[in-house]
Design a protein around this motif. Structure first.
Motif, mmCIF file in Angstrom:
data_model
loop_
_atom_site.group_PDB
_atom_site.id
_atom_site.type_symbol
_atom_site.label_atom_id
_atom_site.label_comp_id
_atom_site.label_asym_id
_atom_site.label_seq_id
_atom_site.Cartn_x
_atom_site.Cartn_y
_atom_site.Cartn_z
ATOM 1 N N LYS A 118 0.851 -1.201 0.000
ATOM 2 C CA LYS A 118 0.000 0.000 0.000
ATOM 3 C C LYS A 118 0.879 1.239 0.000
ATOM 4 O O LYS A 118 1.672 1.467 0.917
ATOM 5 N N ASN A 119 0.774 2.059 -1.048
ATOM 6 C CA ASN A 119 1.481 3.334 -1.133
ATOM 7 C C ASN A 119 0.469 4.455 -0.954
ATOM 8 O O ASN A 119 -0.584 4.460 -1.601
ATOM 9 N N MET A 120 0.797 5.425 -0.091
ATOM 10 C CA MET A 120 -0.157 6.474 0.230
ATOM 11 C C MET A 120 0.520 7.843 0.262
ATOM 12 O O MET A 120 1.701 7.967 0.629
ATOM 13 N N GLU A 121 -0.238 8.866 -0.139
ATOM 14 C CA GLU A 121 0.159 10.265 -0.055
ATOM 15 C C GLU A 121 -0.898 11.007 0.754
ATOM 16 O O GLU A 121 -2.038 10.548 0.880
ATOM 17 N N ALA A 122 -0.523 12.143 1.293
ATOM 18 C CA ALA A 122 -1.497 12.937 2.041
ATOM 19 C C ALA A 122 -2.659 13.362 1.145
ATOM 20 O O ALA A 122 -3.801 13.480 1.591
#
Length: 391
Positions: free
Chosen positions: A192-196
């Protein structure tokens, strides 16, 4: 230069004062106000102005010295001549610390100098202590704030029910430090890759993936990748100009990664248990169906056997009547047939009892499987186990 205190002295004359002070202090001697202002030393512990200029010139010089020193408080000691006798109050207002007649005994002048220097040293020490105390207070406030962020994150992270919520909590905690970051969580449930912003950036996600095994910290400019087992964070704006803050942020963010990694492993374990429960339930339902089919087939077989035995008995009785056997032979055959029927009925009765126990097992298993959480009470477990053992 040795460790003697420095005195900057403005005097257009030489004599006993300079000779006397020169034995105890390092003197920087200027003969004109212009030279004094041009070469003023902020390392001085005392300024001595020994001159008998006009009122305006003397007051202007004191004011100029104060302007040049700024926030540095160096005492000014004026040895006044006749021209300044009426301007003492104004001199104090401009920033003079002490005034004495230039014709006063050298011992008194020296004593006044020592008092001003002593006060200067004491004031410097006090200011240093205040500055240190202020810095410690700011550090303590900063540490307390950072600790609050970490404690809040660790309290909230255990409430995360899925990997998406965990990643968002981690981003929020990093953002609370005033930093921009990307997060990557790696588990059996996937990567899982996440950004704000919520939109994954492919280049940054690939960078984190490539650097996940390159150590705890990978620095390049203002960017820093921090790794802890299954969790990585790419911080994009580390304060590299502030070494102390930079190091503190690394320590604090690393503790966030440890907490997130622990929760990620817990979520993995929860998912594994749920998968195992689903698998066991599916297998159990399949077994229940098979057991019901076996039971139905068993009952059909038992009925067919009984029917066959009865048919055989009827056929034998019919044949016996046409064989012309004497009475004893007929009784002997009838006895054999009755024994066979009794034995068959006994076996059939035992089969019915076994079938009854089998039905009880299927019934209790059905109750067990009707629970979506696949959870048995202690009483239910004992009851089912007892039925199975009796069967």
């Amino acid at each position: 230069m040795d460790d003697k205190d420095i005195i900057s002295i403005l005097s257009d004359r030489t004599g006993l004062l300079i000779d006397h002070l020169g034995k105890r202090y390092n003197l920087i001697h200027y003969e004109t106000p212009e030279d004094f202002l041009a070469g003023i030393s902020l390392d001085s512990k005392l300024f001595i102005l020994d001159f008998d200029h006009a009122q305006e010139s003397a007051l202007s010089l004191i004011e100029s010295i104060r302007d040049l020193c700024g926030h540095i408080q160096i005492p000014i000691f004026v040895l006044q001549g006749k021209a300044l006798h009426q301007t003492s109050l104004q001199a104090f207002e401009k920033g003079c610390d002490d005034i004495i007649d230039a014709d006063s005994p050298i011992e008194e002048i020296t004593l006044r100098c020592e008092k001003l220097i002593y006060n200067k040293v004491a004031n410097d020490q006090l200011q240093a202590q205040v500055k240190q105390a202020t810095e410690l207070a700011f550090i303590a406030m900063s540490d307390t704030s950072d600790l609050g962020i970490n404690i809040q994150f660790l309290l909230e992270v255990h409430q995360c029910a899925n990997i998406d919520e965990l990643g968002m909590r981690l981003l929020q905690a990093v953002n609370a430090y005033g930093l921009k970051a990307s997060v990557q969580l790696r588990s059996e449930m996937g990567v899982k890759n996440m950004e704000a912003s919520g939109i994954e950036r492919e280049l940054e996600s690939k960078l984190i993936w490539e650097l996940q095994h390159d150590g705890r910290y990978v620095d390049f400019g203002r960017r820093c990748v921090m790794n802890y087992e299954q969790v990585s964070v790419l911080v994009k704006d580390m304060p590299i100009e502030d070494e102390k803050k930079y190091g503190a942020l690394k320590d604090n963010l690393f503790s966030l990664l440890q907490g997130a990694d622990a929760r990620l492993k817990a979520l993995e374990n929860i998912q594994q248990v749920q998968d195992q429960q689903h698998m066991v339930k599916s297998l159990s339902i399949k077994m229940q169906g098979m057991m019901e089919e076996i039971d139905a087939g068993y009952q059909v077989v038992m009925k067919d056997i009984a029917d066959v035995v009865e048919d055989v008995s009827d056929g034998v009785n019919e044949i016996i009547m046409n064989l012309g056997l004497h009475e004893e032979q007929e009784k002997a055959l009838e006895k054999i047939m009755e024994h066979g029927l009794r034995s068959t009925n006994d076996i059939f009765s035992k089969g019915l009892k076994l079938d009854e126990s089998f039905q009880n097992v299927i019934k209790e298993l059905g109750v067990f499987l009707s629970n979506d959480k696949v959870k048995f009470s202690a009483e239910q477990r004992k009851k089912l186990l007892s039925i199975i053992e009796q069967s």
